[in-house]
Design a protein around this motif. Structure first.
Motif, PDB file in Angstrom:
ATOM      1  N   VAL A 244     -16.083  68.091 -34.966  1.00 14.66           N
ATOM      2  CA  VAL A 244     -16.742  69.075 -34.106  1.00 14.66           C
ATOM      3  C   VAL A 244     -17.769  69.866 -34.911  1.00 14.66           C
ATOM      4  CG1 VAL A 244     -16.381  71.222 -32.813  1.00 14.66           C
ATOM      5  CG2 VAL A 244     -14.888  69.250 -32.413  1.00 14.66           C
ATOM      6  N   PHE A 245     -17.374  70.327 -36.110  1.00 17.48           N
ATOM      7  CA  PHE A 245     -18.313  71.092 -36.936  1.00 17.48           C
ATOM      8  C   PHE A 245     -19.485  70.230 -37.380  1.00 17.48           C
ATOM      9  CE2 PHE A 245     -15.050  74.399 -37.609  1.00 17.48           C
ATOM     10  CZ  PHE A 245     -15.845  75.509 -37.371  1.00 17.48           C
TER      11      PHE A 245
ATOM     12  N   GLN B 219     -25.245  79.805 -40.246  1.00 18.55           N
ATOM     13  CA  GLN B 219     -24.940  81.201 -40.535  1.00 18.55           C
ATOM     14  C   GLN B 219     -26.222  81.967 -40.822  1.00 18.55           C
ATOM     15  OE1 GLN B 219     -21.827  80.666 -43.669  1.00 18.55           O
ATOM     16  NE2 GLN B 219     -20.830  82.253 -42.449  1.00 18.55           N
ATOM     17  N   HIS B 220     -26.208  83.233 -40.426  1.00 16.70           N
ATOM     18  CA  HIS B 220     -27.312  84.149 -40.692  1.00 16.70           C
ATOM     19  C   HIS B 220     -26.811  85.175 -41.707  1.00 16.70           C
ATOM     20  CE1 HIS B 220     -30.901  86.505 -39.906  1.00 16.70           C
ATOM     21  NE2 HIS B 220     -30.122  87.573 -39.900  1.00 16.70           N
TER      22      HIS B 220
ATOM     23  N   ARG C  59     -26.460  77.184 -32.520  1.00 13.45           N
ATOM     24  CA  ARG C  59     -25.501  76.410 -31.727  1.00 13.45           C
ATOM     25  C   ARG C  59     -24.070  76.765 -32.069  1.00 13.45           C
ATOM     26  NH1 ARG C  59     -27.529  70.317 -32.229  1.00 13.45           N
ATOM     27  NH2 ARG C  59     -25.489  70.274 -33.200  1.00 13.45           N
ATOM     28  N   THR C  60     -23.817  77.143 -33.314  1.00 10.52           N
ATOM     29  CA  THR C  60     -22.465  77.519 -33.722  1.00 10.52           C
ATOM     30  C   THR C  60     -22.005  78.748 -32.953  1.00 10.52           C
ATOM     31  OG1 THR C  60     -22.994  76.709 -35.931  1.00 10.52           O
ATOM     32  CG2 THR C  60     -21.006  78.037 -35.699  1.00 10.52           C
ATOM     33  N   ASN C  61     -22.869  79.735 -32.831  1.00  7.28           N
ATOM     34  CA  ASN C  61     -22.528  80.951 -32.103  1.00  7.28           C
ATOM     35  C   ASN C  61     -22.247  80.636 -30.640  1.00  7.28           C
ATOM     36  OD1 ASN C  61     -22.097  83.730 -31.822  1.00  7.28           O
ATOM     37  ND2 ASN C  61     -24.203  84.054 -31.177  1.00  7.28           N
ATOM     38  N   ALA C  62     -23.094  79.813 -30.025  1.00  9.47           N
ATOM     39  CA  ALA C  62     -22.887  79.446 -28.619  1.00  9.47           C
ATOM     40  C   ALA C  62     -21.575  78.684 -28.440  1.00  9.47           C
ATOM     41  CB  ALA C  62     -24.063  78.594 -28.128  1.00  9.47           C
TER      42      ALA C  62
END
Length: 180
Positions: free
Chosen positions: A74-75, A82-83, A98-101
């Protein structure tokens, strides 16, 4: 930490599974309970105690390894963006893109699952972290991965991933600020 003078800001797509520290923590988090389960079964079983214990440990380890492979897949498909913000007071990190969503969708799914433990996990899910310079006890630099692990005086370590362009600058700032 938001009001301090911003020194640097960047995004990086950094899979947590490329970090040695993550693998060590996963090994401890899953290895110790599996071994304890095996010892417990060996203690309460009367016949073939070690064979039963090893079989249960193997099945449990296989299931956990299978789930870990799914999480890694999935990852890999979603990415792990990351920000980072580095300022006079410390460093902040939060997932972005996309990670945040994806993590927001997971949180909503957990909240509407109807299971109390899953709902609690959804409420407690953290998508960001921060560390102040005064809380850094030790800095470990991984040149090859362009990452730094900032160990807190108490609490979990902070993983700081850099880009190829800013790694040297970030390392110099971190080492100067963390030592001061």
């Amino acid at each position: 930490m938001n009001h301090a003078k911003l020194l640097l800001e960047w995004n990086v797509n950094a899979s947590p599974f490329r970090n040695r520290l993550i693998w060590q923590q996963l090994g401890i988090a899953f290895g110790v309970p599996i071994v304890l389960l095996g010892l417990f079964l060996a203690a309460i079983t009367e016949q073939n105690r070690w064979q039963v214990a090893l079989q249960v440990m193997a099945v449990t380890g296989g299931v956990i390894l299978g789930l870990l492979v799914v999480v890694m897949l999935v990852f890999t498909l979603v990415g792990y963006e990351q920000h980072f913000q580095l300022n006079e007071e410390g460093v902040q990190a939060k997932v972005s893109g996309r990670t945040n969503a994806f993590l927001k969708l997971v949180r909503v799914g957990l909240l509407f699952s109807g299971r109390r433990s899953a709902m609690g996990a959804g409420l407690l899910m953290r998508t960001g972290d921060a560390i102040r310079w005064c809380d850094v006890a030790k800095v470990e630099v991984d040149e090859r991965q362009r990452q730094m692990t900032l160990y807190r005086k108490s609490g979990p370590p902070f993983l700081l991933a850099c880009t190829a362009e800013n790694f040297v600058t970030v390392r110099e700032i971190v080492q100067a600020k963390a030592v001061a």
